[in-house]
Design an enzyme around this catalytic site. Structure first.
Site, PDB file in Angstrom:
ATOM      1  N   ARG A  40      45.174  27.860  39.251  1.00  0.00           N
ATOM      2  CA  ARG A  40      46.480  28.493  38.995  1.00  0.00           C
ATOM      3  C   ARG A  40      47.056  28.162  37.612  1.00  0.00           C
ATOM      4  O   ARG A  40      47.583  29.053  36.938  1.00  0.00           O
ATOM      5  CB  ARG A  40      47.491  28.149  40.091  1.00  0.00           C
ATOM      6  CG  ARG A  40      47.092  28.666  41.480  1.00  0.00           C
ATOM      7  CD  ARG A  40      48.213  28.563  42.503  1.00  0.00           C
ATOM      8  NE  ARG A  40      49.193  29.607  42.347  1.00  0.00           N
ATOM      9  CZ  ARG A  40      50.365  29.465  41.790  1.00  0.00           C
ATOM     10  NH1 ARG A  40      50.740  28.286  41.349  1.00  0.00           N
ATOM     11  NH2 ARG A  40      51.172  30.488  41.664  1.00  0.00           N
TER      12      ARG A  40
ATOM     13  N   CYS B 214      33.878  22.620  31.219  1.00  0.00           N
ATOM     14  CA  CYS B 214      33.620  22.981  29.820  1.00  0.00           C
ATOM     15  C   CYS B 214      34.381  24.229  29.417  1.00  0.00           C
ATOM     16  O   CYS B 214      33.800  25.272  29.073  1.00  0.00           O
ATOM     17  CB  CYS B 214      32.128  23.145  29.611  1.00  0.00           C
ATOM     18  SG  CYS B 214      31.327  21.570  29.818  1.00  0.00           S
ATOM     19  N   GLU B 215      35.641  24.169  29.576  1.00  0.00           N
ATOM     20  CA  GLU B 215      36.613  25.177  29.142  1.00  0.00           C
ATOM     21  C   GLU B 215      37.893  24.367  28.946  1.00  0.00           C
ATOM     22  O   GLU B 215      37.987  23.244  29.424  1.00  0.00           O
ATOM     23  CB  GLU B 215      36.896  26.193  30.249  1.00  0.00           C
ATOM     24  CG  GLU B 215      35.693  26.853  30.821  1.00  0.00           C
ATOM     25  CD  GLU B 215      35.658  28.344  30.590  1.00  0.00           C
ATOM     26  OE1 GLU B 215      36.626  28.893  30.049  1.00  0.00           O
ATOM     27  OE2 GLU B 215      34.629  28.928  30.955  1.00  0.00           O
TER      28      GLU B 215
ATOM     29  N   TYR C 104      47.447  31.706  35.743  1.00  0.00           N
ATOM     30  CA  TYR C 104      48.806  32.278  35.699  1.00  0.00           C
ATOM     31  C   TYR C 104      49.742  31.484  34.801  1.00  0.00           C
ATOM     32  O   TYR C 104      50.948  31.707  34.835  1.00  0.00           O
ATOM     33  CB  TYR C 104      49.442  32.253  37.095  1.00  0.00           C
ATOM     34  CG  TYR C 104      48.622  32.865  38.200  1.00  0.00           C
ATOM     35  CD1 TYR C 104      48.352  34.228  38.218  1.00  0.00           C
ATOM     36  CD2 TYR C 104      48.154  32.076  39.253  1.00  0.00           C
ATOM     37  CE1 TYR C 104      47.621  34.783  39.254  1.00  0.00           C
ATOM     38  CE2 TYR C 104      47.427  32.633  40.289  1.00  0.00           C
ATOM     39  CZ  TYR C 104      47.166  33.986  40.276  1.00  0.00           C
ATOM     40  OH  TYR C 104      46.443  34.535  41.306  1.00  0.00           O
TER      41      TYR C 104
ATOM     42  N   TYR D 189      46.801  29.126  47.545  1.00  0.00           N
ATOM     43  CA  TYR D 189      45.983  29.689  46.474  1.00  0.00           C
ATOM     44  C   TYR D 189      45.380  28.602  45.582  1.00  0.00           C
ATOM     45  O   TYR D 189      45.219  28.802  44.384  1.00  0.00           O
ATOM     46  CB  TYR D 189      46.787  30.695  45.642  1.00  0.00           C
ATOM     47  CG  TYR D 189      47.458  31.742  46.496  1.00  0.00           C
ATOM     48  CD1 TYR D 189      46.694  32.740  47.101  1.00  0.00           C
ATOM     49  CD2 TYR D 189      48.826  31.723  46.730  1.00  0.00           C
ATOM     50  CE1 TYR D 189      47.299  33.694  47.913  1.00  0.00           C
ATOM     51  CE2 TYR D 189      49.424  32.675  47.540  1.00  0.00           C
ATOM     52  CZ  TYR D 189      48.658  33.648  48.127  1.00  0.00           C
ATOM     53  OH  TYR D 189      49.248  34.592  48.933  1.00  0.00           O
TER      54      TYR D 189
HETATM   55  N1  LLP Z   1      50.687  40.217  52.035  1.00  0.00           N
HETATM   56  C1  LLP Z   1      49.833  40.794  51.163  1.00  0.00           C
HETATM   57  C2  LLP Z   1      49.339  42.147  51.414  1.00  0.00           C
HETATM   58  C3  LLP Z   1      49.421  40.086  50.036  1.00  0.00           C
HETATM   59  O1  LLP Z   1      48.565  40.655  49.181  1.00  0.00           O
HETATM   60  C4  LLP Z   1      49.899  38.774  49.826  1.00  0.00           C
HETATM   61  C5  LLP Z   1      49.494  38.025  48.653  1.00  0.00           C
HETATM   62  C6  LLP Z   1      50.782  38.211  50.766  1.00  0.00           C
HETATM   63  C7  LLP Z   1      51.151  38.975  51.854  1.00  0.00           C
HETATM   64  C8  LLP Z   1      51.318  36.820  50.644  1.00  0.00           C
HETATM   65  O2  LLP Z   1      52.142  36.626  49.540  1.00  0.00           O
HETATM   66  P1  LLP Z   1      52.866  35.215  49.307  1.00  0.00           P
HETATM   67  O3  LLP Z   1      53.789  34.957  50.457  1.00  0.00           O
HETATM   68  O4  LLP Z   1      51.819  34.170  49.287  1.00  0.00           O
HETATM   69  O5  LLP Z   1      53.576  35.351  48.025  1.00  0.00           O
HETATM   70  N2  LLP Z   1      47.074  34.026  43.927  1.00  0.00           N
HETATM   71  C9  LLP Z   1      48.462  34.232  43.516  1.00  0.00           C
HETATM   72  C10 LLP Z   1      49.239  34.969  44.552  1.00  0.00           C
HETATM   73  C11 LLP Z   1      48.606  36.306  44.855  1.00  0.00           C
HETATM   74  C12 LLP Z   1      48.964  36.743  46.193  1.00  0.00           C
HETATM   75  C13 LLP Z   1      48.155  37.904  46.635  1.00  0.00           C
HETATM   76  N3  LLP Z   1      48.699  38.519  47.791  1.00  0.00           N
HETATM   77  C14 LLP Z   1      49.085  32.893  43.178  1.00  0.00           C
HETATM   78  O6  LLP Z   1      48.411  31.883  43.249  1.00  0.00           O
HETATM   79  O7  LLP Z   1      50.262  32.854  42.795  1.00  0.00           O
END
Ligand code: LLP
Length: 416
Positions: free
Chosen positions: A307, A337-338, A311, A365
């Site tokens: 992350r 190595c980055e 991001y 995540y």
């Molecule tokens: N529902 C759907 C259809 C989604 O695609 C996602 C997340 C969620 C629910 C849950 O969202 P949350 O409550 O976790 O915000 N990898 C990124 C976040 C990408 C989330 C993708 N979809 C990060 O680490 O910030």
């Protein structure tokens, strides 16, 4: 995590350093009390007759965590057939699962239909295909409301340029397909992004869905996705879930009156339930003084927690081995190595090689986005509840890395 008698403690008095001794490092640790607290907070924030909180299991796809949340009362949201299979292995009935894929193959959809899960369609060709096949299962449709919401561009997914869902402007086409093929639409869905602090953006998208819902007479639920923001550092903003819940419930109940029936209200949180529950514990390999910085090189990197690089996400870092030491400025970097910087110019308690650092908000995540880059093993995962610790995933071994590779001895011809 609290400092008690100069030692950090997890809920139930569990010593994170003792977990490192017991299970080795680097180590993911999940404090299940925090998941419980977050689940209750969310549940209690809404005053509606029928609420479903479906864990977006991509955030932390560990079967023991999924089972724990199931016991609390959570449903589940899956985005791949493999997540569906894990949910079933965790004890969910197919009918309890919503499958929300994005542009997957028809083969994957067929497998999901075969299993009997609810399908959330995110494109018109898929609706056509399902219509042709005369499937008798009612469907959900994912709508793109054209609202920009989310902590950064990569995780904002409900805007006009996003690949997700079917544009709300294409409702006439959707209705035409539904009418012509006789599909039953039981639910409508939006998910506008992650890390959404701005309640107003969320409510704007909500209005789009509620307006469209009036066109679909057979609905049994509306699903508003997720994106609730949690704090990543002291003083960070978070969604005021209680205020949001009160405002939202009032609006949703009013909608149900206008619709003429009480619908079930669905959300599918990932981060809100598990982000703050996770700590990633990494040892310091080396303290390296360079002309402009002091680096703490840790025994991990972007392979385990991507992350910060992906991001520019901020994850708080603390030195568990020296809770009350004098503060010094360090950049915490990985061994890949980055340029895998986990934290730039952070004030941490004075650190030495062998100290254990905790990277906070490592529940969502983090493990689920980890990989084997540089042929590193993925870490073990431990869950802590009521003073006890449970190994919920073993550390990988060389056997795991070589298991899917086949050794073929192809002898290259000498280049003339
Ligand atoms: N529902 C759907 C259809 C989604 O695609 C996602 C997340 C969620 C629910 C849950 O969202 P949350 O409550 O976790 O915000 N990898 C990124 C976040 C990408 C989330 C993708 N979809 C990060 O680490 O910030």
């Amino acid at each position: 995590m609290k400092i008690i008698n100069n030692h950090y403690q997890l809920s139930g008095g569990v010593d994170p350093l003792a977990l490192c001794e017991k299970y080795g490092t680097p180590l993911y640790v999940y404090d299940a009390h925090i998941m419980e607290r977050q689940y209750k907070r969310l549940r209690d924030a809404f005053q509606v007759p029928d609420l479903s909180l479906n864990f977006a299991c991509k955030a932390l796809t560990n079967i023991s965590v999924i089972k724990f949340l199931k016991q609390l009362g959570a449903g589940i949201d899956c985005v791949s057939i493999q997540e569906v299979q894990i949910a079933i292995a965790a004890g969910y009935q197919p009918k309890e699962i919503l499958f929300t894929p994005s542009g997957v193959s028809i083969k994957e959809i067929e497998a999901a239909i075969e299993i009997g899960v609810h399908i959330n369609a995110d494109n018109i060709p898929l609706l056509e295909e399902l219509g042709k096949r005369n499937i008798d299962a009612p469907l959900c449709i994912r709508i793109n409301p054209h609202v920009m919401a989310g902590g950064n561009e990569k995780i904002s997914v409900g805007h006009i340029e996003s690949k997700f869902g079917i544009s709300h402007t294409q409702i006439p086409q959707i209705l035409e397909v539904v009418k012509r093929t006789g599909l039953t639409i039981e639910g409508l869905h939006i998910h506008t992004g992650s890390d959404i602090y701005n309640i107003e953006a969320f409510l704007e998208a909500t209005e789009v869905l509620m307006n469209l819902a009036m066109e679909f007479p057979d609905l049994t639920y509306l699903n508003f996705g997720s994106g609730f923001k949690v704090p990543y550092q002291a003083g960070d903003k978070e969604t005021d879930i209680e205020a949001f819940g009160a405002k939202f419930s009032e609006r949703f109940n009013r909608f149900c009156e206008a619709y003429g029936r009480t619908l079930s209200l669905h959300f599918e949180p990932g981060k809100f339930l598990v982000s703050e529950a996770g700590y990633f514990l990494v040892p310091v390999n080396v303290v390296k003084t360079a002309p402009t910085k002091v680096f703490l090189g840790v025994d991990s990197g972007q392979n385990h927690i991507i992350r910060p690089m992906f991001y520019d996400a901020y994850h708080k870092i603390t030195n568990l081995s020296n809770p009350n030491g004098t503060k010094e400025q360090y950049s915490v970097v990985g061994y890949i190595c980055e340029t895998d910087t986990l934290g730039t110019d952070r004030m941490l308690s004075s650190a030495k090689a062998g100290d254990i650092l905790a990277i906070h908000n490592a529940g969502a995540y983090c493990y689920s986005m980890s990989n084997n880059y540089n042929s590193r093993f993925r870490p073990a995962e431990v869950m802590v509840y009521e003073g006890k610790d449970y190994l919920v995933r073993q550390r990988e071994t060389m056997e795991d890395l070589l298991r899917t590779q086949t050794q073929v001895d192809v002898f290259a011809k000498a280049i003339a």
